[in-house]
Design a protein around this motif. Structure first.
Motif, PDB file in Angstrom:
ATOM      1  N   LYS A 126       0.857  -1.180   0.000  1.00 22.84           N
ATOM      2  CA  LYS A 126       0.000   0.000   0.000  1.00 22.84           C
ATOM      3  C   LYS A 126       0.898   1.238   0.000  1.00 22.84           C
ATOM      4  O   LYS A 126       1.546   1.551   0.997  1.00 22.84           O
ATOM      5  CB  LYS A 126      -0.916   0.004   1.226  1.00 22.84           C
ATOM      6  N   ILE A 127       0.941   1.926  -1.137  1.00 25.02           N
ATOM      7  CA  ILE A 127       1.795   3.107  -1.287  1.00 25.02           C
ATOM      8  C   ILE A 127       0.983   4.350  -0.944  1.00 25.02           C
ATOM      9  O   ILE A 127      -0.045   4.612  -1.577  1.00 25.02           O
ATOM     10  CB  ILE A 127       2.340   3.208  -2.721  1.00 25.02           C
ATOM     11  N   PRO A 128       1.400   5.131   0.050  1.00 22.31           N
ATOM     12  CA  PRO A 128       0.659   6.363   0.369  1.00 22.31           C
ATOM     13  C   PRO A 128       0.698   7.343  -0.808  1.00 22.31           C
ATOM     14  O   PRO A 128       1.665   7.367  -1.574  1.00 22.31           O
ATOM     15  CB  PRO A 128       1.422   6.926   1.588  1.00 22.31           C
ATOM     16  N   PRO A 129      -0.348   8.137  -0.985  1.00 28.25           N
ATOM     17  CA  PRO A 129      -0.365   9.123  -2.078  1.00 28.25           C
ATOM     18  C   PRO A 129       0.835  10.060  -1.985  1.00 28.25           C
ATOM     19  O   PRO A 129       1.198  10.528  -0.903  1.00 28.25           O
ATOM     20  CB  PRO A 129      -1.684   9.864  -1.867  1.00 28.25           C
ATOM     21  N   GLY A 130       1.443  10.315  -3.123  1.00 28.31           N
ATOM     22  CA  GLY A 130       2.596  11.198  -3.186  1.00 28.31           C
ATOM     23  C   GLY A 130       3.918  10.520  -2.900  1.00 28.31           C
ATOM     24  O   GLY A 130       4.977  11.145  -3.039  1.00 28.31           O
ATOM     25  N   MET A 131       3.901   9.235  -2.526  1.00 28.35           N
ATOM     26  CA  MET A 131       5.129   8.507  -2.204  1.00 28.35           C
ATOM     27  C   MET A 131       5.494   7.494  -3.287  1.00 28.35           C
ATOM     28  O   MET A 131       6.385   6.663  -3.083  1.00 28.35           O
ATOM     29  CB  MET A 131       4.970   7.794  -0.859  1.00 28.35           C
ATOM     30  N   GLU A 132       4.826   7.560  -4.438  1.00 23.94           N
ATOM     31  CA  GLU A 132       5.101   6.606  -5.509  1.00 23.94           C
ATOM     32  C   GLU A 132       6.534   6.776  -6.016  1.00 23.94           C
ATOM     33  O   GLU A 132       6.924   7.855  -6.441  1.00 23.94           O
ATOM     34  CB  GLU A 132       4.112   6.788  -6.666  1.00 23.94           C
ATOM     35  N   GLY A 133       7.293   5.701  -5.969  1.00 24.80           N
ATOM     36  CA  GLY A 133       8.647   5.701  -6.506  1.00 24.80           C
ATOM     37  C   GLY A 133       9.667   6.454  -5.684  1.00 24.80           C
ATOM     38  O   GLY A 133      10.789   6.654  -6.148  1.00 24.80           O
ATOM     39  N   VAL A 134       9.316   6.870  -4.460  1.00 25.89           N
ATOM     40  CA  VAL A 134      10.260   7.631  -3.643  1.00 25.89           C
ATOM     41  C   VAL A 134      11.252   6.709  -2.941  1.00 25.89           C
ATOM     42  O   VAL A 134      12.467   6.833  -3.103  1.00 25.89           O
ATOM     43  CB  VAL A 134       9.498   8.497  -2.630  1.00 25.89           C
ATOM     44  N   HIS A 135      10.725   5.771  -2.146  1.00 20.95           N
ATOM     45  CA  HIS A 135      11.603   4.861  -1.395  1.00 20.95           C
ATOM     46  C   HIS A 135      11.521   3.421  -1.893  1.00 20.95           C
ATOM     47  O   HIS A 135      12.471   2.660  -1.711  1.00 20.95           O
ATOM     48  CB  HIS A 135      11.246   4.890   0.090  1.00 20.95           C
ATOM     49  N   LEU A 136      10.427   3.066  -2.502  1.00 20.67           N
ATOM     50  CA  LEU A 136      10.241   1.691  -2.966  1.00 20.67           C
ATOM     51  C   LEU A 136      10.098   1.710  -4.486  1.00 20.67           C
ATOM     52  O   LEU A 136       9.174   2.308  -5.024  1.00 20.67           O
ATOM     53  CB  LEU A 136       8.987   1.083  -2.321  1.00 20.67           C
ATOM     54  N   LYS A 137      11.048   1.058  -5.160  1.00 18.40           N
ATOM     55  CA  LYS A 137      11.081   1.088  -6.620  1.00 18.40           C
ATOM     56  C   LYS A 137      11.130  -0.342  -7.159  1.00 18.40           C
ATOM     57  O   LYS A 137      11.544  -1.263  -6.448  1.00 18.40           O
ATOM     58  CB  LYS A 137      12.314   1.855  -7.113  1.00 18.40           C
ATOM     59  N   PRO A 138      10.702  -0.540  -8.405  1.00 18.87           N
ATOM     60  CA  PRO A 138      10.773  -1.879  -8.999  1.00 18.87           C
ATOM     61  C   PRO A 138      12.198  -2.424  -8.976  1.00 18.87           C
ATOM     62  O   PRO A 138      13.171  -1.687  -9.167  1.00 18.87           O
ATOM     63  CB  PRO A 138      10.273  -1.660 -10.434  1.00 18.87           C
ATOM     64  N   GLU A 139      12.302  -3.731  -8.733  1.00 12.22           N
ATOM     65  CA  GLU A 139      13.559  -4.476  -8.702  1.00 12.22           C
ATOM     66  C   GLU A 139      14.408  -4.197  -7.474  1.00 12.22           C
ATOM     67  O   GLU A 139      15.507  -4.739  -7.355  1.00 12.22           O
ATOM     68  CB  GLU A 139      14.384  -4.221  -9.969  1.00 12.22           C
ATOM     69  N   MET A 140      13.929  -3.362  -6.547  1.00  8.44           N
ATOM     70  CA  MET A 140      14.677  -3.162  -5.305  1.00  8.44           C
ATOM     71  C   MET A 140      14.472  -4.343  -4.369  1.00  8.44           C
ATOM     72  O   MET A 140      13.465  -5.036  -4.438  1.00  8.44           O
ATOM     73  CB  MET A 140      14.222  -1.875  -4.600  1.00  8.44           C
ATOM     74  N   GLY A 141      15.425  -4.550  -3.484  1.00  5.25           N
ATOM     75  CA  GLY A 141      15.264  -5.557  -2.449  1.00  5.25           C
ATOM     76  C   GLY A 141      14.374  -5.037  -1.337  1.00  5.25           C
ATOM     77  O   GLY A 141      14.402  -3.847  -0.997  1.00  5.25           O
ATOM     78  N   ALA A 142      13.567  -5.928  -0.772  1.00  3.79           N
ATOM     79  CA  ALA A 142      12.643  -5.521   0.292  1.00  3.79           C
ATOM     80  C   ALA A 142      12.610  -6.583   1.368  1.00  3.79           C
ATOM     81  O   ALA A 142      12.849  -7.772   1.123  1.00  3.79           O
ATOM     82  CB  ALA A 142      11.241  -5.282  -0.273  1.00  3.79           C
ATOM     83  N   ILE A 143      12.309  -6.149   2.600  1.00  6.87           N
ATOM     84  CA  ILE A 143      12.193  -7.046   3.747  1.00  6.87           C
ATOM     85  C   ILE A 143      10.730  -7.066   4.157  1.00  6.87           C
ATOM     86  O   ILE A 143      10.119  -6.017   4.367  1.00  6.87           O
ATOM     87  CB  ILE A 143      13.078  -6.580   4.911  1.00  6.87           C
ATOM     88  N   VAL A 144      10.162  -8.261   4.297  1.00  4.04           N
ATOM     89  CA  VAL A 144       8.740  -8.422   4.600  1.00  4.04           C
ATOM     90  C   VAL A 144       8.586  -9.152   5.928  1.00  4.04           C
ATOM     91  O   VAL A 144       9.208 -10.198   6.147  1.00  4.04           O
ATOM     92  CB  VAL A 144       8.010  -9.207   3.490  1.00  4.04           C
ATOM     93  N   ALA A 145       7.775  -8.592   6.825  1.00  5.39           N
ATOM     94  CA  ALA A 145       7.416  -9.243   8.084  1.00  5.39           C
ATOM     95  C   ALA A 145       5.923  -9.471   8.104  1.00  5.39           C
ATOM     96  O   ALA A 145       5.149  -8.621   7.634  1.00  5.39           O
ATOM     97  CB  ALA A 145       7.852  -8.378   9.264  1.00  5.39           C
ATOM     98  N   PHE A 146       5.492 -10.628   8.661  1.00  6.26           N
ATOM     99  CA  PHE A 146       4.088 -11.009   8.673  1.00  6.26           C
ATOM    100  C   PHE A 146       3.503 -10.838  10.070  1.00  6.26           C
ATOM    101  O   PHE A 146       4.196 -11.009  11.077  1.00  6.26           O
ATOM    102  CB  PHE A 146       3.919 -12.460   8.224  1.00  6.26           C
ATOM    103  N   TYR A 147       2.208 -10.520  10.141  1.00  5.48           N
ATOM    104  CA  TYR A 147       1.505 -10.356  11.403  1.00  5.48           C
ATOM    105  C   TYR A 147       0.713 -11.607  11.733  1.00  5.48           C
ATOM    106  O   TYR A 147       0.385 -12.404  10.854  1.00  5.48           O
ATOM    107  CB  TYR A 147       0.561  -9.147  11.336  1.00  5.48           C
ATOM    108  N   LYS A 148       0.391 -11.751  13.052  1.00  3.20           N
ATOM    109  CA  LYS A 148      -0.362 -12.912  13.497  1.00  3.20           C
ATOM    110  C   LYS A 148      -1.753 -12.930  12.871  1.00  3.20           C
ATOM    111  O   LYS A 148      -2.355 -11.899  12.635  1.00  3.20           O
ATOM    112  CB  LYS A 148      -0.510 -12.899  15.015  1.00  3.20           C
TER     113      LYS A 148
END
Length: 293
Positions: free
Chosen positions: A232-254
């Protein structure tokens, strides 16, 4: 938005050619509608004239046959009158058949002309559609990631070498993270499960997300199952910190935790608060590194 404009010379010529064919087909149809009744009237007039001439020769032959009894008419005159009468009869029959050939197929002739017009209209529509396709418009709202051609290049989608696309386009507000979950842990992952995503390059900027799908086939070499997480990308934050092909860390909730709460709480100033990493389920798989798509 317009991405590119292709050379239109060939397509302009096709449109002009199709318009000419359509004009010719319409003219032919108009001529058929006007000329068929005229041809019928002319054929009937010629048939009427031939019938009158035949009747005249018939009357003349009968009169000379009567006069032949008094020997005032020579046999050659009688033979000529009989020949003229027979010729006139054949001419009447020929003109009657010609009239039938005009009357019977007149409906079919009009249908053929109308079909030619319809075919010319479809050709024109196709030619204009092809010319319209020379203006390449972006199919979605997005960002150009890579330009693959320059002005004057030839683009061929089926080419093995050279340019086969104009550009790479992506909607940076609609991103997913693809990661591999080990088979021993997959039972704790489900569609709709809340997640927290952090770019490896910007780990202090978390994003809310959820599991969008579990892929239907496993990766045997890794002993894992591919999972897609919707970000879920907040409005106005498209492509700022999260870009295609970047590495990402994902944590899951209970499962079930905060199900009644919105994905992100609201701070007094109206901004969205980042999810607390401590809320992540410690019994779930360790935060996984994946790539953004």
């Amino acid at each position: 938005d317009i991405l590119a404009e292709l050379e239109t010379t060939d397509y302009d010529a096709d449109v002009v050619h199709s318009k000419a064919n359509l004009a010719r087909a319409n003219l032919k149809l108009e001529m058929e509608r006007k000329n068929v009744p005229r041809e019928i009237d002319r054929a009937r007039a010629e048939l009427s004239e031939a019938i009158t001439q035949r009747d005249f020769f018939k009357t003349q032959l009968e009169r000379w046959n009567k006069l032949s009894k008094t020997s005032t008419v020579s046999p050659s005159d009688i033979e000529k009158a009989a020949s003229d009468f027979e010729s006139a009869g054949h001419r009447v029959e020929r003109l009657r058949q010609a009239l039938d050939l005009i009357i019977e197929p007149q409906e079919q002739r009009l249908k053929v002309a109308e079909a030619d017009v319809a075919a010319a209209e479809s050709d024109l529509t196709k030619a204009e559609w092809k010319r319209g396709n020379t203006v390449i418009v972006s199919p979605v709202n997005g960002t150009v990631l890579k330009k693959n051609v320059e002005e004057g290049n030839i683009v061929n989608p089926v080419a093995f070498n050279g340019s086969f696309s104009i550009c790479d386009l992506a909607d940076l507000s609609d991103l997913e993270v693809e990661l591999d979950i080990q088979e021993r842990d997959i039972s704790r992952i489900f569609v709709g499960q809340r997640c927290m995503i952090r770019a490896e390059a910007f780990q202090d900027v978390p994003y809310e997300g959820f599991v969008s799908r579990l892929m239907p086939i496993a990766n045997r070499s890794k002993g894992a199952i591919p999972v897609r997480v919707k970000v879920k990308i907040p409005p106005g934050m498209e492509g700022v910190h999260l870009k295609p092909e970047m590495g990402a860390i994902v944590a899951f909730y209970k499962k079930g935790e905060d199900d009644s709460k919105p994905p992100a709480s609201t701070e007094p100033d109206g901004s969205e608060a980042a999810p607390n990493e401590a809320d992540a389920d410690p019994a779930l798989p360790e935060p996984s590194t994946a790539s953004v798509e």
